[in-house]
Design a protein around this motif. Sequence first.
Motif, PDB file in Angstrom:
ATOM      1  N   SER A 270       4.961  20.902 -39.441  1.00  0.00           N
ATOM      2  CA  SER A 270       6.413  20.763 -39.529  1.00  0.00           C
ATOM      3  C   SER A 270       7.126  21.997 -38.989  1.00  0.00           C
ATOM      4  O   SER A 270       6.847  23.120 -39.395  1.00  0.00           O
TER       5      SER A 270
ATOM      6  N   GLN B 218      10.153  22.794 -39.612  1.00  0.00           N
ATOM      7  CA  GLN B 218      10.932  23.384 -40.696  1.00  0.00           C
ATOM      8  C   GLN B 218      10.067  24.289 -41.574  1.00  0.00           C
ATOM      9  O   GLN B 218      10.507  25.372 -41.987  1.00  0.00           O
ATOM     10  N   VAL B 219       8.838  23.850 -41.866  1.00  0.00           N
ATOM     11  CA  VAL B 219       7.929  24.668 -42.665  1.00  0.00           C
ATOM     12  C   VAL B 219       7.541  25.931 -41.891  1.00  0.00           C
ATOM     13  O   VAL B 219       7.539  27.039 -42.447  1.00  0.00           O
TER      14      VAL B 219
ATOM     15  N   ALA C 174      10.553  28.331 -41.900  1.00  0.00           N
ATOM     16  CA  ALA C 174      10.772  28.987 -43.188  1.00  0.00           C
ATOM     17  C   ALA C 174       9.788  30.129 -43.397  1.00  0.00           C
ATOM     18  O   ALA C 174      10.155  31.211 -43.882  1.00  0.00           O
TER      19      ALA C 174
ATOM     20  N   TRP D 110      14.969  27.018 -50.962  1.00  0.00           N
ATOM     21  CA  TRP D 110      14.948  26.416 -49.626  1.00  0.00           C
ATOM     22  C   TRP D 110      13.527  25.992 -49.256  1.00  0.00           C
ATOM     23  O   TRP D 110      13.307  24.911 -48.702  1.00  0.00           O
ATOM     24  N   TRP D 111      12.545  26.812 -49.582  1.00  0.00           N
ATOM     25  CA  TRP D 111      11.149  26.508 -49.303  1.00  0.00           C
ATOM     26  C   TRP D 111      10.721  25.219 -50.004  1.00  0.00           C
ATOM     27  O   TRP D 111      10.076  24.358 -49.411  1.00  0.00           O
TER      28      TRP D 111
ATOM     29  N   THR E  90      12.155  22.279 -48.357  1.00  0.00           N
ATOM     30  CA  THR E  90      11.579  22.101 -47.019  1.00  0.00           C
ATOM     31  C   THR E  90      10.202  21.459 -47.102  1.00  0.00           C
ATOM     32  O   THR E  90       9.868  20.566 -46.309  1.00  0.00           O
TER      33      THR E  90
ATOM     34  N   PRO F  97      11.046  17.633 -49.721  1.00  0.00           N
ATOM     35  CA  PRO F  97      12.479  17.370 -49.948  1.00  0.00           C
ATOM     36  C   PRO F  97      12.739  16.219 -50.903  1.00  0.00           C
ATOM     37  O   PRO F  97      13.745  16.220 -51.610  1.00  0.00           O
TER      38      PRO F  97
ATOM     39  N   VAL G 199      17.766  23.963 -39.862  1.00  0.00           N
ATOM     40  CA  VAL G 199      17.986  24.606 -41.159  1.00  0.00           C
ATOM     41  C   VAL G 199      19.242  24.027 -41.793  1.00  0.00           C
ATOM     42  O   VAL G 199      20.341  24.149 -41.245  1.00  0.00           O
TER      43      VAL G 199
END
Length: 241
Positions: free
Chosen positions: A16, A18-19, A22, A103-104, A107, A110, A129
Motif C-alpha cells: 500500500s 499509504q502504508v 506513513a 493516522w497509522w 491507514t 481504516p 494523505v
Amino acid sequence: MWGSGAAWWSVREEASRQVLLALYLRDRIGIEAPVELPRLQGVIGVADGTALRELRHSPHHPLALHGPHHAAEAPEAQPAAPLPFELMAEPARSRLETQWLLWWATTVEPERFPSPVPLELAPAFGDLVALPVRGAELLLEAITPYAEAAVAWSDAAARRFADYQHEPRGSLKLAYAGLIAENERMHGRRARVFELTVQLLPLAASGAWWIGRNTVAMTDTLRRDPIGFSDALRPIIAELA
C-alpha cells in the motif's frame, strides 16, 4: 486475494502506498513508535545531511528564503519549520506521536478505525494523505516539508513491489494453504473464518510483525525465503485460524 474453495479464509498481499508513505514520514521525522516495527531500509531521519538539504529547499521551510534572490521577502510571512522530533519539547513530542499513531491505525485498517471527525486531504500529498480536520495540526506541520520526497519514494517502492506481486504465485498460494492445512490437522478441525492482509514492506530487518488485528508487515527478503516464510507465518496462522 486468495482463499479456500469454501471461502473459509482469505489472504491478500499488498504494498500500500499509504502504508509506505506513513512509514517513510515516521522515519524522516524521527518518531520511534511503534518501536517493534523496524525502520525502512535506506531511509534516514531529519538529522541526515541530505534530509536537511531537502528541508531547506522545501518551499514550506523559511531557510529556503535566505538565498540572494529572496532577500526582499520577509521570513516571518512564511510557515515556521517544524523542529526535528528529538529536539521537540514535551508535550509536543507526545502529541505528534499520538497524532501519527492515530493516522497509522486508520491507514493500516481504516474499516476498524473510522475517524470521528471529517477527513481532509493534505494538499501537498495529492490524494494519498487524508487527516482529520481537527486534531492533526501538529502532524500536518511536521510531514508537509517532506511531501515531495515522500510521494516520490512511496511511488517507487510501490512500483517495485507491484512488479513483484504480479509474478505467477501458485507456489506461494500453496504455501499459505499448506500452513492452514497443517494447523487444521494439528487442531482436528476446519480453520476458522478469517482474513489476513500481508503488507510487503522494504524494512531494514527481515521478519513479520503484527501491525493490525488482521494485518502483518513482512519484508520481501522473508517472502522469498521458503523456510523463514513458513516459520514466521505459522504462529500468525495459528492465532487467526
